[in-house]
Structure formats: structure tokens, C-alpha cells
Design a protein around this motif. Structure first.
Motif, PDB file in Angstrom:
ATOM      1  N   SER A  71      39.747  18.034  57.231  1.00 35.60           N
ATOM      2  CA  SER A  71      39.593  17.305  55.975  1.00 35.60           C
ATOM      3  C   SER A  71      39.888  18.206  54.787  1.00 35.60           C
ATOM      4  O   SER A  71      39.834  19.440  54.873  1.00 35.60           O
ATOM      5  CB  SER A  71      38.172  16.751  55.860  1.00 35.60           C
ATOM      6  OG  SER A  71      37.230  17.814  55.853  1.00 35.60           O
ATOM      7  N   TYR A 103      35.302  10.657  59.998  1.00 33.01           N
ATOM      8  CA  TYR A 103      35.210  11.616  61.101  1.00 33.01           C
ATOM      9  C   TYR A 103      35.811  11.052  62.379  1.00 33.01           C
ATOM     10  O   TYR A 103      36.032   9.847  62.509  1.00 33.01           O
ATOM     11  CB  TYR A 103      33.758  12.066  61.332  1.00 33.01           C
ATOM     12  CG  TYR A 103      32.736  10.976  61.557  1.00 33.01           C
ATOM     13  CD1 TYR A 103      32.523  10.427  62.812  1.00 33.01           C
ATOM     14  CD2 TYR A 103      31.920  10.533  60.502  1.00 33.01           C
ATOM     15  CE1 TYR A 103      31.548   9.452  63.027  1.00 33.01           C
ATOM     16  CE2 TYR A 103      30.952   9.564  60.701  1.00 33.01           C
ATOM     17  CZ  TYR A 103      30.771   9.021  61.969  1.00 33.01           C
ATOM     18  OH  TYR A 103      29.817   8.059  62.167  1.00 33.01           O
ATOM     19  N   LYS A 325      35.576  16.802  61.425  1.00 28.74           N
ATOM     20  CA  LYS A 325      35.976  16.502  60.042  1.00 28.74           C
ATOM     21  C   LYS A 325      37.504  16.540  59.929  1.00 28.74           C
ATOM     22  O   LYS A 325      38.073  17.558  59.498  1.00 28.74           O
ATOM     23  CB  LYS A 325      35.327  17.491  59.072  1.00 28.74           C
ATOM     24  CG  LYS A 325      33.817  17.292  58.907  1.00 28.74           C
ATOM     25  CD  LYS A 325      33.208  18.307  57.947  1.00 28.74           C
ATOM     26  CE  LYS A 325      33.684  18.124  56.515  1.00 28.74           C
ATOM     27  NZ  LYS A 325      33.271  16.862  55.909  1.00 28.74           N
TER      28      LYS A 325
END
Length: 387
Positions: A71, A103, A325
Motif C-alpha cells: 500500500s 487488505y 497491506k
């Protein structure tokens, strides 16, 4: 001893050749067989196929998988990028949404991509322990003899499915799959490699992992100004920023860098790949406007990533949490921007189906499961739900 080894190797090679010949014959037979085994189900599903109709707008859906792409907030914290907000604004300028609180449901590709294509959890904590990956990605779409929810979705929506794979999960044509990979020698070699995952012969066939393998998926996402037909699904699996690394700091595609390097070098190579892919995504997002306005594009990491424990501790990042993530950005028709964004990978296909007009489809609860590999013998075959 030398005579014994010679006899052993001779018998081994003969048996392997017989094994290959038998499997290759069956493989060819199954590809040529147009029969669809709709009564044999590979896994169960909570997705009600009866609620799905053929798309009225004949949307084409693109799933662009950037393997191990973390991310933006995590990339900023690890000093891989300068500013999360700048990247988000750049995406927004080209009508791409970025989902921050997103996620993956599994921290391994073989389950993560199965959840993406099936719109369901392929395995949960209470399930019986599995012995192999036969029901997961890519095996479950390669076996056309066993039905599954993804095949059912393709039949119900009448969509054609195109797949551009990579050396880890390569495309094989069957009743449901059309391959984008164009190199004929590569196609033949990858068919052979199907039978040699656990054989010494696999290393011999790896000689043929030519540069064109990695170039094909890079070329696809860097030359998006091609013509696409309506009512198709594309799965483009880019094996980057995951190693082996293919970009230098100038974003030139290079001969593969060895997997074996220091932790600091690994982070540098990953950072190069990450920023190069962001640049490619930015260019791709600009070219999307020439598409059918009903098309949908989803760009995502199949899972997050973690570095050496010392590096993760230095930046105060939990290595287990960072595996869940991933990057997630998408562009959909304006009419779908009011639909609640999917919170995890398992709900992306459901989001696309809702966007296509299937209003009765609902989201699943977003859950995370710790996944294991064959080398982790004690726990392989089980997943454990985590917070």
C-alpha cells in the motif's frame, strides 16, 4: 558404484520420459475435449450464480496484478515513495480511485488470486486440511474437468477470459482460457513444465525462461493503447515488484537480478520496481480514457510485502501486518462510484458484478487468514484467521 549410478539414471530418465508422455497425451486430450463437466464441482461457493445475468453493457474487466505491491502509506513509511498523497492525487487526476483501508484475505498468491477470481473464500480455518494446491490458483482454472464458481460466472455472463501469466503461473489454453502469451516455443515449454514442478527436469526447462516472458507482461501494461473487444475479462499477472527484479532505477527492463542479495540491496531493487510500476500505472490511467466507458480496471497487489526483520524494526513496521497491506486502485463507470468500495480482494469481483447491474449480489465479511507453504510442513494445508 559408477555402474549402479549409470543404471539408476538411465532407468530414472526412461521412467520420467514415460511419465511425461502419458501426462502430455492426457493434457492434449483434455484440451481438445470440449465437454464441460458442470456436475463436478471444484470447491464450494457462497456466491449465488443464479443472481448473475449477462452484462447489459458488455463491460470488459481488467485485473492487473502487481505481485507483492504494498500500500502507498506503507511505501511512504518505508521511504520507498516520497508522498502517499501525491500519488493518490495523480491517480485521482486520471479518474482512478485509491482505496486506503484495503487488505488481502490471504498472504500467499495461490489463495489470494483464487479468492479474487471466485469472489469467495477458497478455504477457511474450520475447513479440512488440504494436501496440495489442486483447488487453488492456478490449478483450479487449468483443470477444465472440474467446475468452479469462476467458470460458472464466465458461462452466465458469456464473457471470454484472457490470461497473461508469468514463469510462476503460466497460461494454458482450455475451454475457458485464452492465452495472451504469444511466443510459440514458450507455450510449448510451459506445457511441458506443468508436469515437472517436483522434478530435476524443471531446472533444465528453466533454461527457456527467455527475456520475452517478462517482457510480455511489461509490454502489455506499458502499451495499453490497443483495441479490446467488449464483454471480456483479462487477468494480467505481473511478477513485480516481487523478485526476481526486472527494473533498474531508470525503469529500464534488465536481465533478471539474482534473488540472492543483501537485505539492503533487496529493498533498493524493490523500491526501483515499485516506483517504476507507479509510473506505468500513471501512464496506463491516462490511456484508459480511450476505452469503452463501461469498462472496469482493477490494479492491485495480490498480497503485501515485508523485508528483513532488522529493516522492518528500523521503520517500526510489523512484518506480519505488512503482508496484508497491498496496493489497490481502480477505475469504473461513473454510475458505480457510489457503490461502497470493496474492503478486501475477495469482494472485488462481487463489486464488478454489482457495478454491471447485478444488484442482488452482496459482499462477504472481510477476513484475513495466515497462509502456509509446503516447506512449513506442520501447518501447510491449514489457514488461521487473524485480526
Amino acid at each position: 558404484l559408477s555402474n549402479f549410478l549409470l543404471r539408476f539414471l538411465s532407468i530414472y530418465i526412461i521412467l520420467q520420459f514415460c511419465f511425461f508422455s502419458y501426462n502430455f497425451y492426457n493434457f492434449k486430450l483434455n484440451i481438445d475435449n470440449k465437454k464441460i463437466y458442470q456436475n463436478k464441482q471444484n470447491g464450494s461457493t457462497s456466491l449465488d450464480i443464479n443472481k448473475i445475468a449477462k452484462d447489459h453493457n458488455d463491460e470488459t474487466i481488467f485485473f492487473i496484478i502487481l505481485d507483492g505491491m504494498i500500500s502507498l502509506d506503507l511505501a511512504e513509511k518505508l521511504n520507498i515513495i516520497k508522498s502517499e498523497n501525491e500519488v493518490i492525487q495523480s491517480l485521482k487526476n486520471n479518474n482512478f480511485n485509491y482505496e486506503k483501508n484495503f487488505y488481502n484475505n490471504y498472504d500467499a498468491t495461490y489463495l489470494s488470486l483464487a479468492s479474487l477470481l471466485q469472489g469467495d473464500y477458497p478455504v477457511v480455518e474450520t475447513d479440512k486440511k488440504y494436501k496440495n494446491r489442486d483447488q487453488f490458483f492456478p490449478a483450479f482454472i487449468l483443470d477444465q474437468r472440474m467446475d468452479n464458481s469462476f467458470f460458472q460466472i464466465l458461462r452466465k455472463t458469456k464473457k471470454q477470459f484472457y490470461w497473461l501469466g508469468n514463469p510462476w503461473a503460466f497460461c494454458q489454453t482450455n475451454n475457458y482460457i485464452k492465452c495472451i502469451n504469444s511466443e510459440k516455443t514458450y507455450k510449448f515449454i510451459t506445457k511441458i513444465k506443468t508436469f515437472y514442478y517436483d522434478s530435476a527436469f524443471f531446472y533444465f526447462f528453466n533454461i527457456f525462461t527467455h527475456k520475452s516472458e517478462k517482457m510480455e507482461y511489461i509490454n502489455f501494461i506499458t502499451n495499453f493503447d490497443r483495441e479490446f473487444k467488449d464483454n471480456e475479462i483479462y487477468l494480467i499477472h505481473v511478477l513485480s515488484p516481487h523478485p526476481p527484479y526486472v527494473f533498474n532505477k531508470n525503469c529500464d527492463v534488465i536481465d533478471t537480478i539474482s534473488r540472492y542479495h543483501s537485505p539492503n540491496e533487496a529493498m533498493i531493487h524493490y523500491s526501483n520496481a515499485y516506483n517504476c510500476l507507479l509510473e506505468i500505472i500513471n501512464k496506463l490511467s491516462k490511456s484508459i480514457d480511450t476505452f469503452n466507458e463501461n469498462n472496469m480496471v482493477f490494479v492491485l497487489g495480490d498480497h503485501g510485502w515485508s523485508f528483513d526483520d532488522k529493516i522492518m524494526n528500523e521503520f517500526s513496521v510489523d512484518p506480519e501486518k505488512s503482508r496484508f497491506k497491498p496496493f489497490f486502485s481502480y477505475k469504473v463507470p461513473s454510475r458505480c462510484n457510489q457503490i461502497v468500495a470493496p474492503g478486501s480482494i475477495v469482494n472485488i469481483l462481487r463489486f464488478a458484478l454489482i457495478c454491471a447491474g447485478n444488484k442482488e449480489i452482496t459482499y462477504l465479511e472481510n477476513m484475513k487468514f495466515k497462509t502456509f507453504y509446503e516447506s512449513q510442513t506442520e501447518n501447510f494445508g491449514k489457514v488461521f484467521k487473524i485480526d
